[in-house]
Design a protein around this motif. Structure first.
Motif, PDB file in Angstrom:
ATOM      1  N   ASN A 201      41.277  27.470  41.867  1.00  0.00           N
ATOM      2  CA  ASN A 201      42.326  26.597  42.359  1.00  0.00           C
ATOM      3  C   ASN A 201      42.162  25.234  41.708  1.00  0.00           C
ATOM      4  N   VAL A 202      43.281  24.595  41.399  1.00  0.00           N
ATOM      5  CA  VAL A 202      43.267  23.310  40.718  1.00  0.00           C
ATOM      6  C   VAL A 202      43.730  22.231  41.683  1.00  0.00           C
ATOM      7  N   TYR A 203      42.952  21.155  41.762  1.00  0.00           N
ATOM      8  CA  TYR A 203      43.265  20.019  42.625  1.00  0.00           C
ATOM      9  C   TYR A 203      43.288  18.767  41.766  1.00  0.00           C
ATOM     10  N   GLN A 204      44.035  17.776  42.195  1.00  0.00           N
ATOM     11  CA  GLN A 204      44.137  16.545  41.422  1.00  0.00           C
ATOM     12  C   GLN A 204      43.943  15.319  42.304  1.00  0.00           C
ATOM     13  N   VAL A 205      43.236  14.347  41.758  1.00  0.00           N
ATOM     14  CA  VAL A 205      43.060  13.053  42.396  1.00  0.00           C
ATOM     15  C   VAL A 205      43.464  12.008  41.366  1.00  0.00           C
ATOM     16  N   LYS A 206      44.275  11.049  41.788  1.00  0.00           N
ATOM     17  CA  LYS A 206      44.670   9.966  40.878  1.00  0.00           C
ATOM     18  C   LYS A 206      43.965   8.692  41.312  1.00  0.00           C
ATOM     19  N   MET A 207      43.233   8.094  40.374  1.00  0.00           N
ATOM     20  CA  MET A 207      42.523   6.849  40.638  1.00  0.00           C
ATOM     21  C   MET A 207      43.519   5.691  40.633  1.00  0.00           C
ATOM     22  N   PRO A 208      43.199   4.576  41.288  1.00  0.00           N
ATOM     23  CA  PRO A 208      44.093   3.414  41.268  1.00  0.00           C
ATOM     24  C   PRO A 208      44.417   2.934  39.846  1.00  0.00           C
ATOM     25  N   SER A 209      43.514   3.184  38.907  1.00  0.00           N
ATOM     26  CA  SER A 209      43.726   2.770  37.512  1.00  0.00           C
ATOM     27  C   SER A 209      44.761   3.624  36.798  1.00  0.00           C
ATOM     28  N   GLY A 210      45.089   4.773  37.392  1.00  0.00           N
ATOM     29  CA  GLY A 210      46.019   5.697  36.748  1.00  0.00           C
ATOM     30  C   GLY A 210      45.339   6.905  36.141  1.00  0.00           C
ATOM     31  N   THR A 211      44.029   6.879  36.048  1.00  0.00           N
ATOM     32  CA  THR A 211      43.311   8.037  35.510  1.00  0.00           C
ATOM     33  C   THR A 211      43.422   9.204  36.479  1.00  0.00           C
ATOM     34  N   GLN A 212      43.743  10.371  35.928  1.00  0.00           N
ATOM     35  CA  GLN A 212      43.873  11.576  36.745  1.00  0.00           C
ATOM     36  C   GLN A 212      42.650  12.459  36.555  1.00  0.00           C
ATOM     37  N   ILE A 213      42.143  12.939  37.664  1.00  0.00           N
ATOM     38  CA  ILE A 213      40.997  13.833  37.658  1.00  0.00           C
ATOM     39  C   ILE A 213      41.448  15.160  38.250  1.00  0.00           C
ATOM     40  N   LYS A 214      41.181  16.238  37.536  1.00  0.00           N
ATOM     41  CA  LYS A 214      41.490  17.573  38.047  1.00  0.00           C
ATOM     42  C   LYS A 214      40.181  18.274  38.354  1.00  0.00           C
ATOM     43  N   GLU A 215      40.168  18.926  39.501  1.00  0.00           N
ATOM     44  CA  GLU A 215      39.004  19.675  39.952  1.00  0.00           C
ATOM     45  C   GLU A 215      39.376  21.153  39.956  1.00  0.00           C
ATOM     46  N   TYR A 216      38.543  21.986  39.397  1.00  0.00           N
ATOM     47  CA  TYR A 216      38.764  23.428  39.343  1.00  0.00           C
ATOM     48  C   TYR A 216      37.734  24.066  40.263  1.00  0.00           C
ATOM     49  N   ALA A 217      38.223  24.636  41.358  1.00  0.00           N
ATOM     50  CA  ALA A 217      37.319  25.141  42.391  1.00  0.00           C
ATOM     51  C   ALA A 217      37.467  26.642  42.568  1.00  0.00           C
ATOM     52  N   ASN A 218      36.350  27.291  42.872  1.00  0.00           N
ATOM     53  CA  ASN A 218      36.392  28.732  43.149  1.00  0.00           C
ATOM     54  C   ASN A 218      36.854  28.963  44.583  1.00  0.00           C
ATOM     55  N   ALA A 219      36.885  30.202  45.000  1.00  0.00           N
ATOM     56  CA  ALA A 219      37.383  30.559  46.336  1.00  0.00           C
ATOM     57  C   ALA A 219      36.558  29.924  47.454  1.00  0.00           C
ATOM     58  N   ASP A 220      35.303  29.599  47.190  1.00  0.00           N
ATOM     59  CA  ASP A 220      34.449  28.955  48.196  1.00  0.00           C
ATOM     60  C   ASP A 220      34.632  27.435  48.224  1.00  0.00           C
ATOM     61  N   GLY A 221      35.515  26.905  47.366  1.00  0.00           N
ATOM     62  CA  GLY A 221      35.746  25.469  47.319  1.00  0.00           C
ATOM     63  C   GLY A 221      34.737  24.712  46.479  1.00  0.00           C
ATOM     64  N   VAL A 222      33.894  25.415  45.739  1.00  0.00           N
ATOM     65  CA  VAL A 222      32.899  24.776  44.885  1.00  0.00           C
ATOM     66  C   VAL A 222      33.561  24.390  43.557  1.00  0.00           C
ATOM     67  N   VAL A 223      33.415  23.136  43.177  1.00  0.00           N
ATOM     68  CA  VAL A 223      34.006  22.642  41.942  1.00  0.00           C
ATOM     69  C   VAL A 223      33.151  23.112  40.768  1.00  0.00           C
TER      70      VAL A 223
END
Length: 135
Positions: free
Chosen positions: A36-58
Motif C-alpha cells: 500500500n502506498v501512503y503520502q505525506v507532504k511536508m510544509p516545504s512542499g516535499t512529498q514523501i511516499k511510504e510503501y507498506a506491506n499488509a502489516d503496515g511495516v514501511v
C-alpha cells in the motif's frame, strides 16, 4: 500559535498517522503480495511516499521536492548504516549519495530546490517486486 510539522514513518517502522493512502497507487502488486502506498507532504512542499506491506511495516520510502527530508528520521534505525557506510558500498559526489547492501539500499540526489531519492529494505520487499514502481 503552534504548528506541528507532519511526521512520516521511518523505514522498517509503521505508517505515519498523518499519511494519506494514495488510491490510484494503493495496489502495487508483487506476486501474491500487495504494497500500500501512503503520502505525506511536508510544509516545504516535499512529498514523501511510504510503501507498506499488509502489516503496515514501511519497506520502502521515496521523496521528491524542494527540500531534503531529515534522513535521520526517515531512515530511522538504518540511518547509522547509511551515515557510516564503507567506501566499497558508497557512491557519492557533491549532489548524490548512495548505499547498496544486502540489508539497505538508499539513493539520494539533488541540488538546491530539487531533491529526490528512495530507500528500501531488500529483505522485506515481496518476491517479484519491480523496483521501478518506487524509483
Amino acid at each position: 500559535m503552534v504548528c506541528a510539522a507532519p511526521s512520516f514513518a521511518e523505514l522498517g517502522g509503521t505508517v505515519a498517522k498523518e499519511a494519506v493512502q494514495i488510491k490510484e497507487q494503493s495496489s502495487i502488486v508483487a506476486t501474491d503480495q500487495t504494497l500500500n502506498v501512503y503520502q505525506v507532504k511536508m510544509p516545504s512542499g516535499t512529498q514523501i511516499k511510504e510503501y507498506a506491506n499488509a502489516d503496515g511495516v514501511v519497506v520502502a520510502v521515496t521523496w521528491q521536492g524542494p527540500t531534503l527530508p531529515n534522513l535521520k528520521v526517515l531512515l530511522g534505525d538504518h540511518f547509522d548504516e547509511f551515515a557510516n557506510r564503507k567506501p566499497s558500498s558508497l557512491a557519492i559526489n557533491r549532489r548524490s549519495a548512495a548505499i547498496h547492501t544486502d540489508d539497505l539500499v538508499v539513493q539520494s540526489h539533488g541540488q538546491m530546490r530539487s531533491f529526490a531519492g528512495f530507500a528500501y529494505l531488500p529483505k522485506l520487499l515481496p518476491p517479484g517486486f519491480n523496483l521501478d514502481q518506487i524509483k
